[in-house]
Scaffold this motif. Structure first.
Motif: not given
Length: 517
Positions: A453, A457-460, A490, A509
């Motif tokens: 995260l 910088n993975e969003k989901s 998140k 991801n």
């Protein structure tokens, strides 16, 4: 009987071909990426050593161990082959076929190899057996080129017919056709699948074989010693050539390149069966989808279970194979013990015939069936075993049960025995017998979560874990997942996967691609 062919291809394992009869796996063939010595390949060999005591020679064909050529494998017309080889190498042979070549006299069957060959002699040789264990290839200089309907044999004039073609009228018809279309100084072996075929089909197949011979003589002029002169077809095409019949309902192929080759070959040899060739597109591995993988795991290994509780124990040694038949927990009263033994033995015989084909077991096989006292039952078992093995394409001989109740089988061995490891290394401990302490599992998950995260910088992301760990993460009003949301801002999706071992976890991801750590 419904037959299917499942063809899988991977860069690591090469091409694996499974033959199914009525959904049951009966043959498994593997063509490795680095397999340069296939049965049927023709090389220009150089004699390295003559062994008078063995009446044989060791030949250099480029393999790490010299190949073995026995006197009996030279072929009666080896002198004509050596003569042709010399003429072609000298550049004085202009003809493509053998019509103008004067054939030499057949060699003496009881002769000596030293009278025919000497050190450094160049001779075209054909792979008769692939390298097995510590042995190099077994060779023959009695060359032959196999097609779908016929086998072309140079330096001969005879026409022979498969024994499986029974009718005299059909045998005479095929012999007349082939004798009228074959070129001079070539013999032909008519294969079983030729039965009922017309002149046009036989002539086309024979013309293809003649074209291969022309390529052989053309390449022989320029090829260096120990190099391949003429190669056999790939394993998939060879199997199709030998066994493709109207009984086949489907041929599934997972690789697009092999699919095109197979479709093209089937269209060439049997256009009406082209429709059965299908390209497999699903993401699920093809062997798992059609139940082949499960059958492989159940069929290979030291112990093979039969229906009703009986089982086989299969032991392999360098010299022979031993199969022991056990009744297991199958219980019968004293009155029908003999009948019960016959039933178990017949069930075992059927599975043994399948196992010999499946594992491609060759050499000597000794089977210890359950003792039977009645001679009629022993004869009944012997006849039944022969019937079960009638469909085996490898040459084999079955001896009647000995006075000790043992049945001996010799079976042709031309390539290494198929061996599949059925046990798996424990993914949790990696074979050590110990796993990482479960008390720090959540710390490991959170450490990886933080890296994904904050650093990547993975969003989901989604976390896949064992159901027990899933329940632990989600339990309580203030669950571990809620704490992660408050910490990282998140929401982490957590999904249980029953097939995972206790401490296994993976991150995915938004595109459902696994995030490698």
């Amino acid at each position: 009987m419904v037959k299917e062919l499942i063809i899988d291809s991977t860069p690591e394992k090469g091409v694996t071909i499974a033959l199914l009869q009525d959904k049951q796996l009966v043959e498994l063939n593997t063509e490795k990426v680095d397999n340069h010595y296939a049965v049927g390949d023709i090389y220009l060999g150089r004699i390295k050593k003559i062994m008078p005591g063995l009446n044989a020679a060791f030949v250099d064909v480029g393999y790490e161990k010299d190949a073995f050529l026995h006197y009996l494998d030279l072929g009666p017309q080896v002198q004509s082959l050596l003569k042709l080889s010399r003429i072609v190498k000298n550049g004085s042979y202009q003809e493509k076929l053998l019509s103008s070549l004067k054939l030499e006299k057949d060699i003496d069957k009881a002769g000596k190899i030293s009278d025919i060959l000497s050190k450094n002699t160049l001779i075209p040789v054909q792979i008769a057996k692939e390298p097995i264990s510590t042995k190099g290839p077994r060779l023959s200089s009695d060359l032959s080129i196999a097609g779908r309907f016929a086998v072309l044999v140079p330096f001969s004039s005879s026409v022979s017919i498969s024994k499986r073609i029974k009718g005299n009228a059909e045998r005479n018809r095929l012999k007349k056709i082939v004798e009228s279309i074959k070129p001079p100084n070539f013999g032909v072996i008519i294969r079983t699948v030729s039965e009922g075929k017309g002149v046009e089909e036989l002539q086309k197949d024979l013309q293809d074989l003649i074209s291969k011979w022309e390529r052989f003589t053309k390449r022989l002029k320029d090829v260096e010693p120990a190099q391949k002169v003429l190669g056999e077809m790939d394993r998939a095409s060879t199997i199709l050539r030998d066994i493709l019949t109207d009984e086949f309902s489907h041929i599934y192929v997972s690789d697009s390149g092999i699919y095109d080759e197979v479709k093209s070959y089937v269209q060439e040899i049997s256009p009406d069966l082209e429709r059965i060739v299908k390209f497999y597109k699903s993401k699920e591995p093809i062997f798992e989808h059609y139940g082949v993988e499960k059958q492989i795991k159940a069929s290979f290994g030291r112990t093979v279970n039969l229906h009703g509780g009986a089982y086989l124990v299969i032991e392999h040694t360098e010299a022979l194979h031993v199969i022991d038949v056990n009744s297991g927990n199958r219980i019968a009263s004293k009155e029908n013990q003999e009948d019960n033994a016959l039933l178990v033995n017949k069930e075992a015989a059927k599975e043994i015939a399948r196992q010999l084909r499946l594992r491609d077991m060759g050499g000597i096989v000794v089977i210890d069936f359950i003792d039977m006292h009645k001679a009629t039952n022993r004869k009944d078992l012997y006849v039944f075993l022969k019937e079960c093995m009638a469909g085996d394409r490898a040459r084999h001989t079955i001896l009647p049960p000995s006075k000790f109740g043992l049945v001996q089988i010799t079976r042709q061995r031309v390539r290494p025995e198929m061996s599949v490891v059925t046990s798996e290394k424990c993914p949790a401990c990696d074979g050590t017998g110990e796993i990482r302490s479960s008390i720090v599992l959540l710390d490991d998950i959170e450490s990886n979560l933080s890296f994904i995260l904050q650093e990547q910088n993975e969003k989901s992301i989604s976390l896949f874990v064992h159901p027990y760990i899933d329940a632990y993460i989600k339990k309580g009003w203030i669950s571990r997942r809620l704490k992660w949301f408050l910490k990282y801002g998140k929401w982490i999706k957590v999904k249980p996967v029953a097939s995972y071992y206790l401490t296994e976890f993976h991150f995915f991801n938004a595109k459902e691609e696994e995030i490698k750590l």
